[in-house]
Design a protein around this motif. Structure first.
Motif, mmCIF file in Angstrom:
data_model
loop_
_atom_site.group_PDB
_atom_site.id
_atom_site.type_symbol
_atom_site.label_atom_id
_atom_site.label_comp_id
_atom_site.label_asym_id
_atom_site.label_seq_id
_atom_site.Cartn_x
_atom_site.Cartn_y
_atom_site.Cartn_z
ATOM 1 N N PHE A 30 0.820 -1.209 0.000
ATOM 2 C CA PHE A 30 0.000 0.000 0.000
ATOM 3 C C PHE A 30 0.856 1.262 0.000
ATOM 4 O O PHE A 30 0.517 2.246 -0.660
ATOM 5 C CB PHE A 30 -0.968 0.009 1.179
ATOM 6 N N VAL A 31 1.972 1.254 0.704
ATOM 7 C CA VAL A 31 2.865 2.413 0.722
ATOM 8 C C VAL A 31 3.451 2.647 -0.671
ATOM 9 O O VAL A 31 3.492 3.779 -1.154
ATOM 10 C CB VAL A 31 3.982 2.226 1.773
ATOM 11 N N LEU A 33 2.166 1.681 -3.577
ATOM 12 C CA LEU A 33 1.084 2.141 -4.449
ATOM 13 C C LEU A 33 0.777 3.613 -4.212
ATOM 14 O O LEU A 33 0.493 4.352 -5.158
ATOM 15 C CB LEU A 33 -0.175 1.298 -4.235
ATOM 16 N N TRP A 34 0.819 4.039 -2.969
ATOM 17 C CA TRP A 34 0.549 5.437 -2.646
ATOM 18 C C TRP A 34 1.560 6.355 -3.326
ATOM 19 O O TRP A 34 1.203 7.334 -3.962
ATOM 20 C CB TRP A 34 0.581 5.644 -1.132
ATOM 21 N N PHE A 35 2.853 6.024 -3.193
ATOM 22 C CA PHE A 35 3.886 6.897 -3.732
ATOM 23 C C PHE A 35 4.026 6.801 -5.248
ATOM 24 O O PHE A 35 4.459 7.758 -5.884
ATOM 25 C CB PHE A 35 5.234 6.620 -3.056
ATOM 26 N N VAL A 38 -1.057 7.059 -6.476
ATOM 27 C CA VAL A 38 -2.039 7.989 -5.918
ATOM 28 C C VAL A 38 -1.466 9.393 -5.777
ATOM 29 O O VAL A 38 -2.080 10.376 -6.211
ATOM 30 C CB VAL A 38 -2.562 7.478 -4.564
ATOM 31 N N ARG A 39 -0.296 9.509 -5.205
ATOM 32 C CA ARG A 39 0.293 10.823 -4.956
ATOM 33 C C ARG A 39 0.557 11.609 -6.239
ATOM 34 O O ARG A 39 0.201 12.791 -6.316
ATOM 35 C CB ARG A 39 1.571 10.644 -4.137
ATOM 36 N N GLN A 41 -0.986 11.349 -9.102
ATOM 37 C CA GLN A 41 -2.276 11.704 -9.683
ATOM 38 C C GLN A 41 -2.894 12.884 -8.948
ATOM 39 O O GLN A 41 -3.480 13.779 -9.568
ATOM 40 C CB GLN A 41 -3.221 10.494 -9.654
ATOM 41 N N MET A 42 -2.780 12.906 -7.633
ATOM 42 C CA MET A 42 -3.299 14.026 -6.856
ATOM 43 C C MET A 42 -2.542 15.316 -7.198
ATOM 44 O O MET A 42 -3.145 16.390 -7.286
ATOM 45 C CB MET A 42 -3.197 13.723 -5.359
ATOM 46 N N LYS A 43 -1.248 15.201 -7.434
ATOM 47 C CA LYS A 43 -0.448 16.370 -7.787
ATOM 48 C C LYS A 43 -0.876 16.918 -9.152
ATOM 49 O O LYS A 43 -1.038 18.132 -9.315
ATOM 50 C CB LYS A 43 1.029 15.990 -7.812
#
Length: 108
Positions: A30-31, A33-35, A38-39, A41-43
């Motif tokens: 999960f860590v 995948l987040w980096f 997700v991160r 895409q949010m940026k």
């Protein structure tokens, strides 16, 4: 006489980490995948929102459909884009993909 003696089995050894080592690969996944997903895409979404809010009359833009033009008016939800002399289209703000540098349309 009819019942045989039952002997208890040895108790399993207690895990000194409390079972954390079994969850570590899932947490690590999960860590990562987040980096990696997700991160970023949010940026990108944050940058796109800032670009849309900064739209002004006279900006040269390109839409997600590939139409290039000059912004003639900006409303709350819509933007009017001049794509040819005297031809204007109304598009939603989120469909603006990029703001082009000044003078780009003259080179097209």
């Amino acid at each position: 006489m009819f019942i045989t003696d039952a002997y208890a089995q040895g108790a399993p050894a207690a895990d000194p980490t409390g079972g954390l080592m079994q969850l570590l690969p899932i947490i690590l996944m999960f860590v990562v995948l987040w980096f990696l997903m997700v991160r970023p895409q949010m940026k990108r979404a944050k940058e796109h929102k800032a670009m849309i809010q900064a739209l002004a009359k006279g900006d040269e833009v390109i839409t997600q459909g590939g139409i290039a033009g000059r912004v003639t008016s900006v409303d709350e939800d819509f933007v009017r884009v001049e794509i040819a002399k005297g031809v204007e289209v109304t598009v939603q703000k989120p469909t603006i993909a990029a703001v082009l540098p000044k003078g780009t349309l003259k080179n097209l």
